[in-house]
Design a protein around this motif. Sequence first.
Motif, PDB file in Angstrom:
ATOM      1  N   UNK A   1       0.969  -1.205   0.050  1.00 48.44           N
ATOM      2  CA  UNK A   1       0.003   0.079  -0.012  1.00 48.44           C
ATOM      3  C   UNK A   1       0.867   1.175   0.047  1.00 48.44           C
ATOM      4  N   UNK A   2       1.841   1.403   0.916  1.00 56.35           N
ATOM      5  CA  UNK A   2       2.734   2.458   0.880  1.00 56.35           C
ATOM      6  C   UNK A   2       3.637   2.503  -0.419  1.00 56.35           C
ATOM      7  N   UNK A   3       4.080   1.659  -0.951  1.00 51.86           N
ATOM      8  CA  UNK A   3       4.654   1.713  -2.264  1.00 51.86           C
ATOM      9  C   UNK A   3       3.753   2.368  -3.304  1.00 51.86           C
ATOM     10  N   UNK A   4       2.538   1.647  -3.234  1.00 55.15           N
ATOM     11  CA  UNK A   4       1.517   2.332  -4.535  1.00 55.15           C
ATOM     12  C   UNK A   4       1.477   3.513  -4.249  1.00 55.15           C
ATOM     13  N   UNK A   5       1.234   4.134  -2.965  1.00 53.18           N
ATOM     14  CA  UNK A   5       1.194   5.605  -2.632  1.00 53.18           C
ATOM     15  C   UNK A   5       2.210   6.464  -3.166  1.00 53.18           C
ATOM     16  N   UNK A   6       3.362   5.976  -3.038  1.00 54.24           N
ATOM     17  CA  UNK A   6       4.569   6.702  -3.479  1.00 54.24           C
ATOM     18  C   UNK A   6       4.746   6.704  -4.957  1.00 54.24           C
ATOM     19  N   UNK A   7       4.490   5.525  -5.660  1.00 56.62           N
ATOM     20  CA  UNK A   7       4.422   5.550  -6.880  1.00 56.62           C
ATOM     21  C   UNK A   7       3.405   6.472  -7.833  1.00 56.62           C
ATOM     22  N   UNK A   8       2.470   6.451  -7.108  1.00 57.45           N
ATOM     23  CA  UNK A   8       1.244   7.468  -7.419  1.00 57.45           C
ATOM     24  C   UNK A   8       1.270   9.023  -7.396  1.00 57.45           C
ATOM     25  N   UNK A   9       2.217   9.211  -6.412  1.00 54.03           N
ATOM     26  CA  UNK A   9       2.558  10.628  -6.167  1.00 54.03           C
ATOM     27  C   UNK A   9       3.727  11.128  -7.260  1.00 54.03           C
ATOM     28  N   UNK A  10       3.154  12.414  -7.852  1.00 53.27           N
ATOM     29  CA  UNK A  10       3.903  13.339  -8.459  1.00 53.27           C
ATOM     30  C   UNK A  10       5.088  14.121  -7.824  1.00 53.27           C
ATOM     31  N   UNK A  11       4.605  14.279  -6.718  1.00 52.56           N
ATOM     32  CA  UNK A  11       5.416  15.140  -5.665  1.00 52.56           C
ATOM     33  C   UNK A  11       5.274  14.523  -4.251  1.00 52.56           C
ATOM     34  N   UNK A  12       6.365  14.683  -3.416  1.00 61.45           N
ATOM     35  CA  UNK A  12       6.418  14.156  -2.108  1.00 61.45           C
ATOM     36  C   UNK A  12       6.859  15.293  -1.119  1.00 61.45           C
TER      37      UNK A  12
ATOM     38  N   UNK B   1      12.146  -1.593  -1.542  1.00 65.13           N
ATOM     39  CA  UNK B   1      12.183  -3.120  -1.620  1.00 65.13           C
ATOM     40  C   UNK B   1      12.668  -3.416  -3.003  1.00 65.13           C
ATOM     41  N   UNK B   2      13.532  -4.495  -2.874  1.00 63.74           N
ATOM     42  CA  UNK B   2      14.094  -5.157  -4.156  1.00 63.74           C
ATOM     43  C   UNK B   2      13.022  -5.589  -4.942  1.00 63.74           C
ATOM     44  N   UNK B   3      13.103  -4.908  -6.420  1.00 59.52           N
ATOM     45  CA  UNK B   3      12.040  -5.420  -7.380  1.00 59.52           C
ATOM     46  C   UNK B   3      10.751  -4.798  -7.463  1.00 59.52           C
ATOM     47  N   UNK B   4      10.643  -3.797  -6.225  1.00 55.95           N
ATOM     48  CA  UNK B   4       9.613  -2.698  -6.303  1.00 55.95           C
ATOM     49  C   UNK B   4       9.917  -1.350  -6.463  1.00 55.95           C
ATOM     50  N   UNK B   5      11.075  -0.932  -5.509  1.00 55.42           N
ATOM     51  CA  UNK B   5      11.455   0.436  -5.652  1.00 55.42           C
ATOM     52  C   UNK B   5      12.893   0.358  -6.128  1.00 55.42           C
ATOM     53  N   UNK B   6      13.654  -0.768  -6.228  1.00 56.23           N
ATOM     54  CA  UNK B   6      15.077  -0.641  -6.507  1.00 56.23           C
ATOM     55  C   UNK B   6      15.229  -2.009  -7.160  1.00 56.23           C
ATOM     56  N   UNK B   7      16.519  -2.134  -8.097  1.00 54.76           N
ATOM     57  CA  UNK B   7      16.632  -3.472  -8.442  1.00 54.76           C
ATOM     58  C   UNK B   7      17.908  -3.652  -8.435  1.00 54.76           C
ATOM     59  N   UNK B   8      18.674  -4.890  -8.388  1.00 53.00           N
ATOM     60  CA  UNK B   8      20.036  -5.222  -8.333  1.00 53.00           C
ATOM     61  C   UNK B   8      20.343  -6.104  -9.667  1.00 53.00           C
ATOM     62  N   UNK B   9      21.412  -5.450 -10.497  1.00 50.28           N
ATOM     63  CA  UNK B   9      21.657  -6.201 -11.796  1.00 50.28           C
ATOM     64  C   UNK B   9      23.220  -6.483 -11.693  1.00 50.28           C
TER      65      UNK B   9
ATOM     66  N   UNK C   1      14.119   2.203  -9.146  1.00 51.30           N
ATOM     67  CA  UNK C   1      12.866   1.996  -9.962  1.00 51.30           C
ATOM     68  C   UNK C   1      11.842   2.824  -9.933  1.00 51.30           C
ATOM     69  N   UNK C   2      11.972   3.993  -9.295  1.00 48.96           N
ATOM     70  CA  UNK C   2      10.921   5.010  -8.904  1.00 48.96           C
ATOM     71  C   UNK C   2      11.297   6.241 -10.113  1.00 48.96           C
ATOM     72  N   UNK C   3      10.397   6.735 -10.559  1.00 49.10           N
ATOM     73  CA  UNK C   3      10.207   7.621 -11.587  1.00 49.10           C
ATOM     74  C   UNK C   3      11.078   8.764 -11.223  1.00 49.10           C
ATOM     75  N   UNK C   4      12.373   9.112 -11.691  1.00 49.89           N
ATOM     76  CA  UNK C   4      13.016  10.289 -11.256  1.00 49.89           C
ATOM     77  C   UNK C   4      12.585  11.562 -11.569  1.00 49.89           C
TER      78      UNK C   4
END
Length: 207
Positions: free
Chosen positions: A79-90, A114-122, A129-132
């Motif tokens: 839920x918190x990640x969905x809120x973060x991703x839906x926001x244009x400004x924080x 969280x790996x795979x949700x807001x960051x990835x390791x390659x 992974x969050x829109x810059x």
Amino acid sequence: MANILHIDSSPRGDRSISRALSYEFITSWKDTHSGDNVTYRDLGHHPVPHVDEPWIAAAFSSPDTHTPELQAAIKLSDTLIDELLAADRLVFGVPMYNLNIPSTLKAYIDQIVRVGKTFAVSANGYQGLVDSSKKVLVITSRGGTYPPGTPYAAYDFQESYLRAILGFIGLTDVTFIHADSLNLGDDTREKSLAGAKDAIAQAVANW
């Protein structure tokens, strides 16, 4: 119309400087951007739980394998990640505690990083992974002052940590407004608060 995520982390109520200043920004912002939608999280009065073993098990396994216990353990994080991703400004209101952020905000950060949700390791390392393009405003309150280029700057783990962890997930457009020197006498306190309010007015106009 933009979506604004407003987060306070102070456990104080009316006596909270960071809470009052973040509210001043949001109120002024809504006066000039009446169509924007604001989602509010009060971590100081309604803290999120710390990460525990079921959370870790759920975060590092496929949702298809989750038991009801693991589904429940990770639900708030989703839920918190969905809120973060839906926001244009924080917008964050953050007091300094012991040279860093309150544990209420750290618990929130642990829920959203969280790996795979807001960051990835390659093979190339970490990738946010969050829109810059999202903009972040952090309004702090501090008893002392930690100017860059002075010996005291080394004690400021608040801004350095937030810049690092927000950048880690992709949020690199971060502005800080510091209400500092609040315990260094009445005149210094009032001057700092006036400066912070001026900076808030500038942010409303230009952010």
